[in-house]
Design a protein around this motif. Structure first.
Motif, PDB file in Angstrom:
ATOM      1  N   GLU A 211       0.862  -1.181   0.000  1.00  0.00           N
ATOM      2  CA  GLU A 211       0.000   0.000   0.000  1.00  0.00           C
ATOM      3  C   GLU A 211       0.898   1.230   0.000  1.00  0.00           C
ATOM      4  OE1 GLU A 211      -3.025   2.022   3.069  1.00  0.00           O
ATOM      5  OE2 GLU A 211      -3.783   0.168   2.174  1.00  0.00           O
ATOM      6  N   LEU A 212       0.895   1.921  -1.118  1.00  0.00           N
ATOM      7  CA  LEU A 212       1.732   3.104  -1.276  1.00  0.00           C
ATOM      8  C   LEU A 212       0.902   4.348  -1.020  1.00  0.00           C
ATOM      9  CD1 LEU A 212       3.564   2.093  -4.595  1.00  0.00           C
ATOM     10  CD2 LEU A 212       4.223   1.585  -2.221  1.00  0.00           C
ATOM     11  N   ASN A 213       1.536   5.389  -0.524  1.00  0.00           N
ATOM     12  CA  ASN A 213       0.839   6.640  -0.229  1.00  0.00           C
ATOM     13  C   ASN A 213       1.620   7.811  -0.807  1.00  0.00           C
ATOM     14  OD1 ASN A 213      -1.564   6.162   1.776  1.00  0.00           O
ATOM     15  ND2 ASN A 213       0.083   4.822   2.486  1.00  0.00           N
ATOM     16  N   ASP A 214       1.009   8.450  -1.784  1.00  0.00           N
ATOM     17  CA  ASP A 214       1.595   9.656  -2.340  1.00  0.00           C
ATOM     18  C   ASP A 214       0.965  10.839  -1.602  1.00  0.00           C
ATOM     19  OD1 ASP A 214       2.543  11.778  -3.766  1.00  0.00           O
ATOM     20  OD2 ASP A 214       2.021  10.985  -5.738  1.00  0.00           O
ATOM     21  N   PHE A 215       1.618  11.274  -0.544  1.00  0.00           N
ATOM     22  CA  PHE A 215       1.038  12.318   0.309  1.00  0.00           C
ATOM     23  C   PHE A 215       0.933  13.656  -0.418  1.00  0.00           C
ATOM     24  CE2 PHE A 215       2.928   9.274   3.336  1.00  0.00           C
ATOM     25  CZ  PHE A 215       1.785   8.942   4.045  1.00  0.00           C
ATOM     26  N   SER A 216       1.788  13.868  -1.408  1.00  0.00           N
ATOM     27  CA  SER A 216       1.749  15.150  -2.122  1.00  0.00           C
ATOM     28  C   SER A 216       0.448  15.323  -2.898  1.00  0.00           C
ATOM     29  CB  SER A 216       2.941  15.261  -3.075  1.00  0.00           C
ATOM     30  OG  SER A 216       2.838  14.309  -4.125  1.00  0.00           O
ATOM     31  N   ARG A 217      -0.182  14.197  -3.281  1.00  0.00           N
ATOM     32  CA  ARG A 217      -1.450  14.262  -4.018  1.00  0.00           C
ATOM     33  C   ARG A 217      -2.595  13.619  -3.233  1.00  0.00           C
ATOM     34  NH1 ARG A 217      -1.518  11.204  -8.747  1.00  0.00           N
ATOM     35  NH2 ARG A 217       0.032   9.816  -7.809  1.00  0.00           N
ATOM     36  N   ASN A 218      -2.321  13.217  -2.022  1.00  0.00           N
ATOM     37  CA  ASN A 218      -3.329  12.562  -1.183  1.00  0.00           C
ATOM     38  C   ASN A 218      -3.920  11.341  -1.881  1.00  0.00           C
ATOM     39  OD1 ASN A 218      -4.905  12.198   1.137  1.00  0.00           O
ATOM     40  ND2 ASN A 218      -6.589  13.422   0.326  1.00  0.00           N
ATOM     41  N   ARG A 219      -3.038  10.494  -2.397  1.00  0.00           N
ATOM     42  CA  ARG A 219      -3.450   9.306  -3.143  1.00  0.00           C
ATOM     43  C   ARG A 219      -2.908   8.051  -2.450  1.00  0.00           C
ATOM     44  NH1 ARG A 219      -6.767  10.132  -7.839  1.00  0.00           N
ATOM     45  NH2 ARG A 219      -5.556   8.665  -9.112  1.00  0.00           N
ATOM     46  N   ARG A 220      -3.838   7.189  -2.040  1.00  0.00           N
ATOM     47  CA  ARG A 220      -3.462   5.884  -1.469  1.00  0.00           C
ATOM     48  C   ARG A 220      -3.564   4.851  -2.578  1.00  0.00           C
ATOM     49  NH1 ARG A 220      -6.093   1.459   0.375  1.00  0.00           N
ATOM     50  NH2 ARG A 220      -8.114   2.438  -0.051  1.00  0.00           N
ATOM     51  N   LEU A 221      -2.472   4.138  -2.841  1.00  0.00           N
ATOM     52  CA  LEU A 221      -2.398   3.245  -3.997  1.00  0.00           C
ATOM     53  C   LEU A 221      -2.174   1.795  -3.561  1.00  0.00           C
ATOM     54  CD1 LEU A 221      -0.006   5.413  -6.207  1.00  0.00           C
ATOM     55  CD2 LEU A 221      -2.498   5.364  -6.303  1.00  0.00           C
ATOM     56  N   PRO A 222      -3.226   0.982  -3.499  1.00  0.00           N
ATOM     57  CA  PRO A 222      -3.017  -0.457  -3.270  1.00  0.00           C
ATOM     58  C   PRO A 222      -2.368  -1.071  -4.512  1.00  0.00           C
ATOM     59  CG  PRO A 222      -5.310   0.201  -2.882  1.00  0.00           C
ATOM     60  CD  PRO A 222      -4.640   1.323  -3.611  1.00  0.00           C
ATOM     61  N   VAL A 223      -1.385  -1.941  -4.295  1.00  0.00           N
ATOM     62  CA  VAL A 223      -0.644  -2.553  -5.403  1.00  0.00           C
ATOM     63  C   VAL A 223      -0.421  -4.033  -5.112  1.00  0.00           C
ATOM     64  CG1 VAL A 223       1.472  -2.511  -6.782  1.00  0.00           C
ATOM     65  CG2 VAL A 223       0.586  -0.385  -5.823  1.00  0.00           C
ATOM     66  N   HIS A 278      -6.330   2.918  -9.005  1.00  0.00           N
ATOM     67  CA  HIS A 278      -6.368   4.376  -9.067  1.00  0.00           C
ATOM     68  C   HIS A 278      -7.495   4.850  -8.156  1.00  0.00           C
ATOM     69  CE1 HIS A 278      -3.620   4.401 -12.510  1.00  0.00           C
ATOM     70  NE2 HIS A 278      -4.356   3.418 -13.039  1.00  0.00           N
ATOM     71  N   PRO A 279      -7.188   5.476  -7.033  1.00  0.00           N
ATOM     72  CA  PRO A 279      -8.208   5.756  -6.013  1.00  0.00           C
ATOM     73  C   PRO A 279      -9.304   6.720  -6.449  1.00  0.00           C
ATOM     74  CG  PRO A 279      -6.131   6.831  -5.458  1.00  0.00           C
ATOM     75  CD  PRO A 279      -5.838   5.918  -6.604  1.00  0.00           C
ATOM     76  N   GLY A 280      -9.066   7.528  -7.442  1.00  0.00           N
ATOM     77  CA  GLY A 280     -10.090   8.487  -7.850  1.00  0.00           C
ATOM     78  C   GLY A 280     -11.117   7.940  -8.815  1.00  0.00           C
ATOM     79  N   ASP A 308      -0.028   8.363 -11.030  1.00  0.00           N
ATOM     80  CA  ASP A 308      -0.038   7.190 -10.142  1.00  0.00           C
ATOM     81  C   ASP A 308       1.002   6.174 -10.588  1.00  0.00           C
ATOM     82  OD1 ASP A 308      -2.136   8.218  -8.641  1.00  0.00           O
ATOM     83  OD2 ASP A 308      -3.685   7.027  -9.651  1.00  0.00           O
ATOM     84  N   ILE A 309       1.074   5.938 -11.882  1.00  0.00           N
ATOM     85  CA  ILE A 309       2.008   4.928 -12.390  1.00  0.00           C
ATOM     86  C   ILE A 309       3.445   5.440 -12.304  1.00  0.00           C
ATOM     87  CG2 ILE A 309       2.706   3.681 -14.480  1.00  0.00           C
ATOM     88  CD1 ILE A 309      -0.204   3.252 -15.083  1.00  0.00           C
TER      89      ILE A 309
END
Length: 571
Positions: A211-223, A278-280, A308-309
């Motif tokens: 589970e990755l978290n791109d805090f700069s875009r507030n995106r949680r990315l399950p992989v 893609h959480p959105g 995201d990618i």
């Protein structure tokens, strides 16, 4: 008159897709100059739906239809659409939904001949909340006007245009198939004696979830990462790590489980596969939206998905140095990307296609109309600031786009910028990303010589994706839109993806024969026949589409044609 009544059935069918609400329509009225006004009682339709009985009111129309058409109409009238009032409300109150309701309101008018926008929306919600559920008859019963007036002249124009459009689509598909068959006839390869790429490879694999978290875009990315195990078989026969890396991007309302079958197949051939969400725009977001718990996906998804990618690749490069289970396992010099639908757009953008704001301005003018449903989604991108977004990722060396949407958001100006090998996969019966607009014509825009068009006859937009589970089955898709059994499509994508990646990512020319039209002929299974083309010029396409008759060519202009406001058309 025969044509008039033949189209009447289509008019009634379109009604179920759109109409109904509160006080209850008692009659449906059709104004059809020069014949005048015709009407049909809702009671007659209900009697026919429930009992199969044709009363005197309905007999005038039923006598002009075939038994098969009447049976289809009754099935349609009886069908209950399992949607909640919350879902209907969320969709019809969204910007896209309001746009669709406004257009439908030009066809389905109130008794006072006003646009039926509000009546349609109210009736849909009320019917979905009713004990009987959302059916055609119940829609009519909830329509807040004694009479629903159908702008039949405009309806017939739309039906005529659509019929001609579908005819031209079928002609283009048939021409592509004919050309592929002709090319296949020249082959002397006996594929029955070669490795069957539809069968699993020799690698075992393990799945690792992150589970990755791109805090700069507030995106949680399950992989989920599907990682080949080099020591599980005879290592003398199998490549050793680092393994080439493939990223898979799902479509709207899907998730990382949609292409499990493809991820597992590629892993069995020695490819490390990273499948993210893609959480959105994933299934979870759409579920929350339908439940009234979140906003709908917005235009920023066109930017966030490629980012995201990019973020995923950056994080995997970082983790590959720190995580013992990944260390030395991933080859970032050999990266490919696969995407479906909105994911197809995503990988095309990553490959270098830039958002084409000029094309969007042309195609998304509110005074234009189009039978390309994907424009409803693509035109959201007009909300973005028209700047040069840096979405290309040079680490990605090849892409496979399945049922991609791209004709307006990328257009020829965007797609022609791609300089890496591409395979586009089209489904002949795809109504959400129509093959002529979204894959066959864009194929002619690709400038790299290593390009392929795979066309699957009778497949739909949903044929490539795995059967949904109860947890991720968020879109109420009627069975008729799902198409034939999907198993052959899975086998095609398994085989073609291996062949394409081995040939153009790993530079193994011995796999190139699997990308020839003759291989498609060899593995095809009716009714989902597979065709592969390696070349189709813009001139060839235009000749297929327009033909030699200028009058016939006019209605099929690939740009949307202007539609006048209804009051102006009726003057």
């Amino acid at each position: 008159m025969k044509n008039f009544l033949r189209y009447l059935g289509l008019g009634l069918l379109s009604t179920f897709l759109t109409a109904t609400p509160g006080l209850g329509a008692e009659r449906i009225s059709f104004y059809y100059p020069p014949f005048g006004e015709f009407s049909l009682s809702v009671d007659s339709l209900e009697t026919f739906a429930k009992e199969g009985r044709i009363d005197q009111d309905f007999s005038f129309y039923a006598s002009r239809a075939t038994p098969q058409q009447l049976a289809q109409l009754r099935d349609l009238l009886q069908q209950r659409f399992n949607v909640t009032p919350t879902l209907v409300s969320q969709v019809t109150y969204s910007p896209i939904g309001e746009q669709v309701m406004q257009q439908l309101g030009e066809l389905l008018l109130t008794e006072s001949r006003q646009n039926g926008f509000y009546a349609i929306r109210a009736s849909l919600i009320l019917a979905a909340a009713d004990q009987e559920g959302l059916t055609v008859v119940n829609l009519l019963r909830k329509f807040p006007s004694n009479t629903m007036r159908v702008n039949f002249t405009e309806g017939l124009r739309i039906v005529d245009d659509l019929s001609q459009l579908l005819k031209k689509r079928d002609e283009v598909v048939a021409s592509v198939q004919k050309e592929a068959i002709a090319q296949a006839a020249n082959s002397t390869i006996n594929f029955s004696k070669q490795l069957d790429l539809r069968s699993p490879g020799k690698f075992r694999w393990q799945k690792k979830s992150l589970e990755l978290n791109d805090f700069s875009r507030n995106r949680r990315l399950p992989v989920d990462i599907y990682l080949p195990q080099a020591g599980s078989q005879n290592t003398k026969e199998l490549p050793s790590p680092p393994f080439p890396l493939i990223v898979i991007s799902h479509g709207l309302a899907s998730d990382r489980f949609t292409f499990v079958y493809l991820a597992e197949h590629l892993a069995s051939y020695g490819f490390a596969v990273a499948v993210l969400e893609h959480p959105g725009s994933n299934a979870e977001r759409i579920q929350q939206y339908f439940a009234g718990l979140s906003a709908p996906p917005d235009a920023t998804e066109f930017i966030n998905r490629p980012l995201d990618i990019k973020y995923l690749l950056n994080e995997l490069q970082r983790l590959e140095k720190l995580d013992p289970t990944l260390q030395g396992k991933l080859n970032f010099q050999q990266v490919g990307a696969i995407g479906h639908s909105l994911g197809g757009y995503t990988v095309l953008a990553l490959a270098g296609a830039k958002i084409n704001f000029e094309q969007l301005r042309q195609d998304c003018d509110p005074n234009n109309s189009s039978f390309n449903l994907s424009l409803v989604l693509q035109c959201q991108a007009t909300e973005l600031p028209p700047i040069d977004y840096e979405l290309k990722d040079d680490r990605i060396k090849v892409i496979m786009a399945i049922n991609p949407i791209n004709s307006s958001i990328l257009g020829e100006g965007g797609v022609s910028q791609i300089k890496i090998p591409v395979i586009l996969v089209a489904a002949s019966q795809d109504i959400f990303a129509p093959p002529v607009f979204e894959q066959i014509r864009p194929f002619t825009w690709l400038s790299d010589s290593n390009k392929y068009l795979a066309l699957i006859e009778n497949a739909t937009h949903f044929s490539a994706i795995a059967e949904p589970t109860p947890e991720n089955d968020v879109l109420p898709v009627p069975p008729a839109l799902l198409g034939p059994d999907r198993a052959p499509v899975y086998s095609y994508l398994n085989a073609l993806s291996v062949a394409f990646l081995e040939t153009h990512l790993l530079n193994h020319p011995e796999y190139r024969s699997y990308l020839q039209p003759s291989y498609a002929t060899f593995i095809s299974k009716e009714p989902l026949n597979l065709s592969i083309l390696q070349s189709l010029s813009a001139d060839q396409f235009n000749q297929l589409w327009n033909g030699s008759n200028a009058q016939l060519a006019k209605p099929f202009n690939l740009q949307p044609t202007p539609t006048l406001p209804i009051r102006q058309r009726l003057r």
